[in-house]
Scaffold this motif. Structure first.
Motif, mmCIF file in Angstrom:
data_model
loop_
_atom_site.group_PDB
_atom_site.id
_atom_site.type_symbol
_atom_site.label_atom_id
_atom_site.label_comp_id
_atom_site.label_asym_id
_atom_site.label_seq_id
_atom_site.Cartn_x
_atom_site.Cartn_y
_atom_site.Cartn_z
ATOM 1 N N UNK A 176 0.835 -1.194 0.000
ATOM 2 C CA UNK A 176 0.000 0.000 0.000
ATOM 3 C C UNK A 176 0.864 1.236 0.000
ATOM 4 N N UNK A 177 0.239 2.370 -0.177
ATOM 5 C CA UNK A 177 0.987 3.631 -0.211
ATOM 6 C C UNK A 177 1.388 4.009 1.206
ATOM 7 N N UNK A 178 2.590 4.548 1.320
ATOM 8 C CA UNK A 178 3.048 4.979 2.637
ATOM 9 C C UNK A 178 2.226 6.194 3.099
ATOM 10 N N UNK A 179 1.467 6.783 2.166
ATOM 11 C CA UNK A 179 0.608 7.911 2.546
ATOM 12 C C UNK A 179 -0.703 7.411 3.174
ATOM 13 N N UNK A 180 -0.929 6.099 3.034
ATOM 14 C CA UNK A 180 -2.134 5.511 3.613
ATOM 15 C C UNK A 180 -1.993 5.459 5.134
ATOM 16 N N UNK A 181 -3.085 5.847 5.815
ATOM 17 C CA UNK A 181 -3.048 5.937 7.269
ATOM 18 C C UNK A 181 -2.733 4.604 7.940
ATOM 19 N N UNK A 182 -3.325 3.519 7.416
ATOM 20 C CA UNK A 182 -3.109 2.197 8.046
ATOM 21 C C UNK A 182 -1.635 1.788 7.909
ATOM 22 N N UNK A 183 -1.077 2.014 6.710
ATOM 23 C CA UNK A 183 0.334 1.664 6.488
ATOM 24 C C UNK A 183 1.221 2.468 7.451
ATOM 25 N N UNK A 184 0.884 3.736 7.591
ATOM 26 C CA UNK A 184 1.675 4.587 8.501
ATOM 27 C C UNK A 184 1.608 4.072 9.937
ATOM 28 N N UNK A 185 0.399 3.669 10.361
ATOM 29 C CA UNK A 185 0.233 3.152 11.739
ATOM 30 C C UNK A 185 1.085 1.884 11.945
ATOM 31 N N UNK A 186 1.048 0.991 10.947
ATOM 32 C CA UNK A 186 1.809 -0.265 11.063
ATOM 33 C C UNK A 186 3.300 0.050 11.159
ATOM 34 N N UNK A 187 3.755 0.978 10.310
ATOM 35 C CA UNK A 187 5.186 1.327 10.323
ATOM 36 C C UNK A 187 5.582 1.979 11.656
ATOM 37 N N UNK A 209 11.576 9.848 4.024
ATOM 38 C CA UNK A 209 11.736 10.249 2.620
ATOM 39 C C UNK A 209 10.394 10.325 1.889
ATOM 40 N N UNK A 210 9.433 9.518 2.314
ATOM 41 C CA UNK A 210 8.173 9.445 1.555
ATOM 42 C C UNK A 210 7.107 10.415 2.050
ATOM 43 N N UNK A 211 7.202 10.817 3.312
ATOM 44 C CA UNK A 211 6.110 11.632 3.853
ATOM 45 C C UNK A 211 6.445 13.107 3.891
ATOM 46 N N UNK A 212 5.438 13.919 3.657
ATOM 47 C CA UNK A 212 5.583 15.362 3.791
ATOM 48 C C UNK A 212 5.592 15.689 5.289
ATOM 49 N N UNK A 213 6.208 16.825 5.682
ATOM 50 C CA UNK A 213 6.228 17.187 7.098
ATOM 51 C C UNK A 213 4.839 17.171 7.737
ATOM 52 N N UNK A 214 3.790 17.580 6.968
ATOM 53 C CA UNK A 214 2.444 17.619 7.547
ATOM 54 C C UNK A 214 1.999 16.220 7.982
ATOM 55 N N UNK A 215 2.338 15.210 7.169
ATOM 56 C CA UNK A 215 1.939 13.840 7.514
ATOM 57 C C UNK A 215 2.740 13.330 8.703
ATOM 58 N N UNK A 216 3.997 13.797 8.800
ATOM 59 C CA UNK A 216 4.836 13.362 9.923
ATOM 60 C C UNK A 216 4.337 13.927 11.245
ATOM 61 N N UNK A 217 3.525 14.988 11.159
ATOM 62 C CA UNK A 217 2.992 15.613 12.373
ATOM 63 C C UNK A 217 1.974 14.711 13.062
ATOM 64 N N UNK A 218 1.477 13.690 12.344
ATOM 65 C CA UNK A 218 0.524 12.755 12.939
ATOM 66 C C UNK A 218 1.062 12.287 14.294
ATOM 67 N N UNK A 219 0.184 12.345 15.320
ATOM 68 C CA UNK A 219 0.675 12.139 16.681
ATOM 69 C C UNK A 219 1.431 10.823 16.854
#
Lengths: 322, 201
Positions: A176-187, A209-219
């Protein structure tokens, strides 16, 4: 020890593989043992002969030739990879409307066959759990599921009934895309729990490398990165987490994490990186926080590394002038 | 932390950085990684195989394998240990190719000629009167080394000519330290027998 043991020690002594204690034990023995003394003499001669053969090292010319040939081979290797990519791209370009319809039909057929197979071929793994917590009909051969930590709680010899606990782990393959919320949670979870430092490193690197700073702000992601920065046992993972967090604005959470690293990190290069990050507001002409100034003052006085002390003093003095 | 430890730690981080970049396909980073270790790889290869051409083949094969496998390298071991493990594997498999080749062309090329070409390439010059005696010794020692079994020879080269510790060799070859010691003892015994008549009397 037998003479053979001492002869082994003589070998190891010439190979410089003996500890000081072993060396002195051997020397003491050699003083009184003519047989082992003769062995030592012969081995010394052999080592001299082999040592004389060592001759010159490889020539620069040979090394340059090897490098030149390697460069050519690598270029061919890369071209081979690129040809595959080109082929795939051409495949996309060539998909004219009619061809596209044909491919879509073929794909539908394959999907239909796949679904049919999944729906009508009986599966072997049935995992229905009864009310009493017993597992009925579970197939131990099914999939790649691993059963571990089996603990027996009770067993009735008359009825043959047993009660036990176990852990069942099934490997899951995810795409899945690393921009996908579930993938991010698993990682993010993997970053905290994965045993393999290489996998943790790759996880941070992927997020960074794959995420924008805004996505990295996810708690959850930010919390995992901060925990990795502060507590990961592997310096490479800590550094990659630092590089990723440097992309974020210096808010309270990130600032506290950086100050923690500056105080507690054992690797001086990491401490220097953190000072460089803390310097950014100063360079942008902004006020520097009192917490930061306090830690910088502490580091410029007490840090064991000269360069860290000098950098801390430099940033502290610049910060005070604002 | 001492100055030496600090510079080692910085060096380790720099290497980690290069590995990560190379894993992502950065060729400049990959070349820098190659240049960190390639002299040692070529040196091991040159000691192990018969000719300079073979040594270059081994060198190239090693780094192509590294290039292909790097994306899957999980950093469970040191990069250098992994690299030298590949080097030893390539050397060990290369020998069998050379053997096949040698069997096919024994009539065309004597052992002496093969050994001489290696020692010449290693010392980087042509034969002279002064070097005649040492070349003779070199040929005999090389001949004795070539008489060892592949693994004995690999262990012997890594220990005697590259100066690795027994535990490092064990990690490279996936062997126990005891086994490495045994290979070394057996290799030394064999070398003694081979060189006894000519040089050890």
């Amino acid at each position: 020890m037998t003479h053979q043991d001492y002869k082994d020690l003589i070998h190891l002594s010439f190979l410089q593989e003996l500890s000081e204690d072993e060396q002195s034990v051997l020397e003491e023995h050699l003083r009184d043992c003519p047989e082992c003394g003769a062995e030592a003499g012969e081995l010394k001669h052999l080592h001299e002969v082999i040592g004389r053969h060592s001759g010159g090292d490889i020539t620069d010319d040979l090394l340059f030739q090897a490098r030149r040939e390697l460069r050519v081979a690598l270029r061919l290797e890369r071209a081979k990879k690129t040809r595959w990519i080109d082929l795939l791209e051409r495949f996309n370009i060539m998909s004219y409307p009619t061809v596209r319809v044909a491919f879509a039909s073929a794909a539908m057929l394959v999907i239909g066959l796949g679904l049919g197979y999944l729906l009508f071929v009986p599966t072997t793994s049935v995992t229905s759990v009864g009310e009493a917590g017993s597992l009925q009909g579970a197939d131990s051969q099914s999939g790649a599921t691993k059963v571990s930590n089996l603990r027996f709680i009770s067993q009735q010899t008359e009825t043959g009934e047993v009660e036990f606990t176990f852990e069942m782990v099934t490997p899951i393959r995810m795409r899945g895309s690393v921009r996908d919320n579930v993938v991010q949670r698993v990682l993010a979870q993997a970053l905290l729990n994965e045993q393999n430092p290489g996998a943790r490193l790759q996880t941070v690197s992927t997020l960074g490398t794959q995420l924008q700073p805004a996505a990295l702000q996810d708690h959850e992601i930010k919390r995992s990165l901060i925990r990795a920065l502060k507590a990961d046992p592997n310096v490479g993972v800590r550094r990659e987490a630092l590089l990723t967090l440097q992309k974020l604005p210096l808010d309270e959470e990130v600032k506290q994490a950086f100050l923690y690293v500056l105080r507690h990190e054992t690797n001086p290069a990491m401490r220097i990186d953190v000072i460089n990050s803390l310097e950014k507001p100063v360079l942008a002409g902004k006020m520097i926080d009192k917490d930061i100034l306090d830690v910088l003052r502490e580091k410029m006085q007490t840090d064991e590394n000269n360069y860290v002390r000098a950098r801390a003093r430099n940033v502290y003095e610049e910060g005070q002038q604002r | 932390m001492s100055g030496k430890e600090q510079s080692e730690s910085l060096d380790e981080m720099l290497e980690m950085d290069l590995i990560l970049k190379a894993k992502r396909g950065d060729m400049t980073a990959f070349e820098q990684l190659v240049y960190r270790y390639d002299k040692q790889v070529l040196s091991i290869a040159a000691r192990y195989v018969q000719t300079a051409e073979d040594a270059k083949d081994v060198y190239q094969e090693v780094f192509l394998r590294v290039y292909r496998a790097l994306p899957k390298f999980q950093m469970k071991s040191q990069f250098s240990t992994w690299l030298f493990r590949i080097t030893t594997n390539v050397c060990l498999s290369h020998r069998s190719k050379t053997r096949r080749h040698t069997h096919a062309s024994l009539d065309q090329e004597s052992d002496t000629e093969r050994g001489y070409s290696l020692s010449e390439k290693l010392s980087g010059g042509g034969a002279t009167e002064q070097r005649a005696e040492s070349s003779d010794l070199a040929l005999h020692v090389q001949h004795a080394i070539d008489s060892l079994s592949p693994k004995q020879k690999m262990v012997f080269v890594l220990k005697y000519y590259q100066g690795y510790k027994i535990r490092e060799i064990a990690a490279m070859l996936h062997l126990s330290e005891g086994t490495v010691k045994r290979y070394l003892f057996d290799a030394t015994k064999r070398m003694r027998t081979e060189l006894k008549d000519t040089f050890l009397t």
